[in-house]
Design a protein around this motif. Structure first.
Motif, PDB file in Angstrom:
ATOM      1  N   UNK A   1       0.809  -1.167   0.000  1.00  0.00           N
ATOM      2  CA  UNK A   1       0.000   0.000   0.000  1.00  0.00           C
ATOM      3  C   UNK A   1       0.865   1.248   0.000  1.00  0.00           C
ATOM      4  N   UNK A   2       0.300   2.309  -0.477  1.00  0.00           N
ATOM      5  CA  UNK A   2       1.012   3.591  -0.538  1.00  0.00           C
ATOM      6  C   UNK A   2       0.778   4.362   0.754  1.00  0.00           C
ATOM      7  N   UNK A   3       1.862   4.778   1.391  1.00  0.00           N
ATOM      8  CA  UNK A   3       1.758   5.574   2.616  1.00  0.00           C
ATOM      9  C   UNK A   3       1.676   7.055   2.302  1.00  0.00           C
ATOM     10  N   UNK A   4       2.594   7.521   1.478  1.00  0.00           N
ATOM     11  CA  UNK A   4       2.651   8.939   1.120  1.00  0.00           C
ATOM     12  C   UNK A   4       3.614   9.081  -0.045  1.00  0.00           C
ATOM     13  N   UNK A   5       3.431  10.122  -0.841  1.00  0.00           N
ATOM     14  CA  UNK A   5       4.364  10.435  -1.920  1.00  0.00           C
ATOM     15  C   UNK A   5       4.985   9.220  -2.559  1.00  0.00           C
ATOM     16  N   UNK A   6       6.233   8.986  -2.241  1.00  0.00           N
ATOM     17  CA  UNK A   6       6.953   7.865  -2.839  1.00  0.00           C
ATOM     18  C   UNK A   6       7.278   6.781  -1.815  1.00  0.00           C
ATOM     19  N   UNK A  10       4.888  -3.021   1.981  1.00  0.00           N
ATOM     20  CA  UNK A  10       4.494  -4.369   1.568  1.00  0.00           C
ATOM     21  C   UNK A  10       4.491  -5.223   2.829  1.00  0.00           C
ATOM     22  N   UNK A  11       3.407  -5.908   3.077  1.00  0.00           N
ATOM     23  CA  UNK A  11       3.317  -6.801   4.228  1.00  0.00           C
ATOM     24  C   UNK A  11       3.426  -8.243   3.752  1.00  0.00           C
TER      25      UNK A  11
END
Length: 88
Positions: A1-6, A10-11
């Motif tokens: 999943x994307x947290x922020x910006x770049x 990955x879990x």
């Protein structure tokens, strides 16, 4: 999943050995390094730095695990800069 910006997360489940994480990270790195970003006639190589943390060994909540992974990512970033500096 994307947290922020770049920044992405990955879990992985059911990891039994650190080698499994390192192998997965290398596969991801190899994929992006061998597939530059294409836009019309523009090709941009993709580089990335990665870090990881392990539950429950490194912590039991997201903030602690994220901070450890973030610290490890900065170590990776430093390692990559050193390799590039020496032309490796």
């Amino acid at each position: 999943g994307r947290l922020a910006g770049d920044e992405f997360v990955i879990l992985f489940k059911n990891i039994e050995h650190l080698d499994q994480i390192e192998a997965s990270m290398q596969k991801i790195r190899d994929y992006f390094e061998s597939n530059p970003f294409h836009y019309y006639h523009f090709n941009q190589p993709i580089s990335l730095s990665m870090g990881y943390s392990l539950f429950p060994q490194d912590g039991s909540d997201f903030e602690v695990l994220f901070n450890i992974a973030d610290l490890n990512m900065y170590k990776d970033k430093s390692r990559i800069k050193t390799l590039k500096h020496w032309g490796i």
